[in-house]
Design a protein around this motif. Sequence first.
Motif, PDB file in Angstrom:
ATOM      1  N   VAL A  40       0.841  -1.191   0.000  1.00 56.17           N
ATOM      2  CA  VAL A  40       0.000   0.000   0.000  1.00 56.17           C
ATOM      3  C   VAL A  40       0.883   1.251   0.000  1.00 56.17           C
ATOM      4  O   VAL A  40       1.468   1.615   1.009  1.00 56.17           O
ATOM      5  N   LYS A  42       0.202   4.488  -0.589  1.00 54.70           N
ATOM      6  CA  LYS A  42      -0.416   5.825  -0.528  1.00 54.70           C
ATOM      7  C   LYS A  42       0.525   6.842   0.121  1.00 54.70           C
ATOM      8  O   LYS A  42       1.187   6.527   1.116  1.00 54.70           O
ATOM      9  N   ASN A  63      -5.476   3.963  -1.826  1.00 49.55           N
ATOM     10  CA  ASN A  63      -6.845   4.201  -1.403  1.00 49.55           C
ATOM     11  C   ASN A  63      -7.378   5.603  -1.651  1.00 49.55           C
ATOM     12  O   ASN A  63      -8.390   5.990  -1.088  1.00 49.55           O
ATOM     13  N   ILE A  84      -8.242   0.151  -2.365  1.00 52.61           N
ATOM     14  CA  ILE A  84      -8.689  -0.255  -1.035  1.00 52.61           C
ATOM     15  C   ILE A  84      -9.396   0.909  -0.352  1.00 52.61           C
ATOM     16  O   ILE A  84      -9.013   2.065  -0.521  1.00 52.61           O
ATOM     17  N   TYR A 151     -11.555  -3.513   8.295  1.00 54.17           N
ATOM     18  CA  TYR A 151     -10.483  -2.587   8.652  1.00 54.17           C
ATOM     19  C   TYR A 151     -10.087  -2.680  10.121  1.00 54.17           C
ATOM     20  O   TYR A 151      -8.950  -2.529  10.482  1.00 54.17           O
ATOM     21  N   MET A 185      -3.073  -5.714   8.444  1.00 58.14           N
ATOM     22  CA  MET A 185      -2.298  -4.578   7.974  1.00 58.14           C
ATOM     23  C   MET A 185      -0.915  -4.662   8.620  1.00 58.14           C
ATOM     24  O   MET A 185      -0.546  -5.699   9.162  1.00 58.14           O
ATOM     25  N   SER A 186      -0.174  -3.561   8.570  1.00 53.54           N
ATOM     26  CA  SER A 186       1.204  -3.607   9.077  1.00 53.54           C
ATOM     27  C   SER A 186       1.317  -4.187  10.477  1.00 53.54           C
ATOM     28  O   SER A 186       2.201  -4.984  10.758  1.00 53.54           O
ATOM     29  N   ARG A 201      -2.842  -6.042   3.589  1.00 50.34           N
ATOM     30  CA  ARG A 201      -2.575  -4.724   3.014  1.00 50.34           C
ATOM     31  C   ARG A 201      -1.507  -4.042   3.859  1.00 50.34           C
ATOM     32  O   ARG A 201      -1.756  -3.602   4.966  1.00 50.34           O
ATOM     33  N   ILE A 202      -0.305  -3.978   3.311  1.00 54.08           N
ATOM     34  CA  ILE A 202       0.820  -3.500   4.110  1.00 54.08           C
ATOM     35  C   ILE A 202       1.367  -2.187   3.565  1.00 54.08           C
ATOM     36  O   ILE A 202       1.872  -2.130   2.442  1.00 54.08           O
ATOM     37  N   GLY A 203       1.274  -1.146   4.378  1.00 54.35           N
ATOM     38  CA  GLY A 203       1.812   0.149   3.992  1.00 54.35           C
ATOM     39  C   GLY A 203       3.088   0.475   4.738  1.00 54.35           C
ATOM     40  O   GLY A 203       4.205   0.269   4.252  1.00 54.35           O
ATOM     41  N   SER A 204       2.946   0.944   5.945  1.00 59.52           N
ATOM     42  CA  SER A 204       4.087   1.529   6.674  1.00 59.52           C
ATOM     43  C   SER A 204       5.217   0.541   6.962  1.00 59.52           C
ATOM     44  O   SER A 204       6.374   0.950   7.016  1.00 59.52           O
ATOM     45  N   ARG A 210       3.831   7.078   7.183  1.00 61.26           N
ATOM     46  CA  ARG A 210       3.332   8.112   6.274  1.00 61.26           C
ATOM     47  C   ARG A 210       3.404   9.451   6.975  1.00 61.26           C
ATOM     48  O   ARG A 210       3.170   9.557   8.160  1.00 61.26           O
TER      49      ARG A 210
HETATM   50  C1  LIG Z   1      -3.348   2.662   4.534  1.00 57.78           C
HETATM   51  C2  LIG Z   1      -4.132   1.430   4.565  1.00 57.78           C
HETATM   52  C3  LIG Z   1      -3.532   0.201   4.862  1.00 57.78           C
HETATM   53  C4  LIG Z   1      -2.062   0.051   5.215  1.00 57.78           C
HETATM   54  O1  LIG Z   1      -1.880   0.476   6.513  1.00 57.78           O
HETATM   55  P1  LIG Z   1      -0.488   0.198   7.299  1.00 57.78           P
HETATM   56  O2  LIG Z   1      -0.903   0.155   8.706  1.00 57.78           O
HETATM   57  O3  LIG Z   1       0.397   1.319   6.971  1.00 57.78           O
HETATM   58  O4  LIG Z   1       0.017  -1.093   6.826  1.00 57.78           O
HETATM   59  C5  LIG Z   1      -4.333  -0.928   4.848  1.00 57.78           C
HETATM   60  N1  LIG Z   1      -5.632  -0.870   4.557  1.00 57.78           N
HETATM   61  C6  LIG Z   1      -6.246   0.297   4.258  1.00 57.78           C
HETATM   62  C7  LIG Z   1      -7.677   0.302   3.935  1.00 57.78           C
HETATM   63  C8  LIG Z   1      -5.518   1.472   4.261  1.00 57.78           C
HETATM   64  O5  LIG Z   1      -6.134   2.630   3.964  1.00 57.78           O
END
Ligand SMILES: *Cc1c(COP(=O)(O)O)cnc(C)c1O
Length: 219
Positions: A40, A42, A63, A84, A151, A185-186, A201-204, A210
């Motif tokens: 992810v 963003k 997203n 997402i 979520y 998630m993360s 769904r892995i962002g940070s 972010r």
């Molecule tokens: C930003 C986001 C993520 C990723 O979040 P992290 O905690 O950074 O991994 C996952 N799902 C959704 C819907 C997001 O908006």
Amino acid sequence: MAAPAAEGAAAVALRAVLARAGRAAERSGRAAEAARVVAVGKTKPMSMLRQLYDAGHRCFGENYVQEIITKAPQLPEDVRWHFIGHLQSNKVKPLLTAVPNLDMVEGVDNEKIANHLDRAVNNLGREPLKVLVQVNTSGEECLMTIGMKDYSSTPENFKALVGCKIEVCKALGIPTEQFELSMGMSGDFELAIEMGSTNVRIGSTIFGPREYPNKKQNQ
Ligand SMILES: *Cc1c(COP(=O)(O)O)cnc(C)c1O
């Protein structure tokens, strides 16, 4: 910190996440690749996404509609993009038009959006779009779908979602192995995978934290 070092870090972090996801899947009695890792990106620059692409990663998530529309054309077409989060009906057409390689919409939360997506897919003549229905695990509601997501990640919610999946599969006669479950998630993806997630769904953890205080973005 110098940019090149920070950029190299994303590919390294991705590898670590893939390894952790693989081990969690094996702990759940499944193959190491059982859970797809959606990177992810963003708010993160294309250079970082490109770095993951060059490392062989193909599944990316965004997203904000404006952001995915801007980013998607900058990577090759074999990327599988996931949208997402909440999608507004007036953004369905621009999204599908601008991102022909959109693979999945995670988070269909009402029938109107489902109908809009259906119409847009037909009008564009593109291949069917995968969608996950967002399930409110704090209530009793369970929606028919080809997948689910949630979520708010707690073991209780994960468990509720897994229960919901089993019920839906039973009702529709679908083998549970063919049913997607997007949770994790993360901060909790290993637990989510151990509990049966097929999509995290892995962002940070990949891209670093972010940097926005109170985001005001075009959806
Ligand atoms: C930003 C986001 C993520 C990723 O979040 P992290 O905690 O950074 O991994 C996952 N799902 C959704 C819907 C997001 O908006």
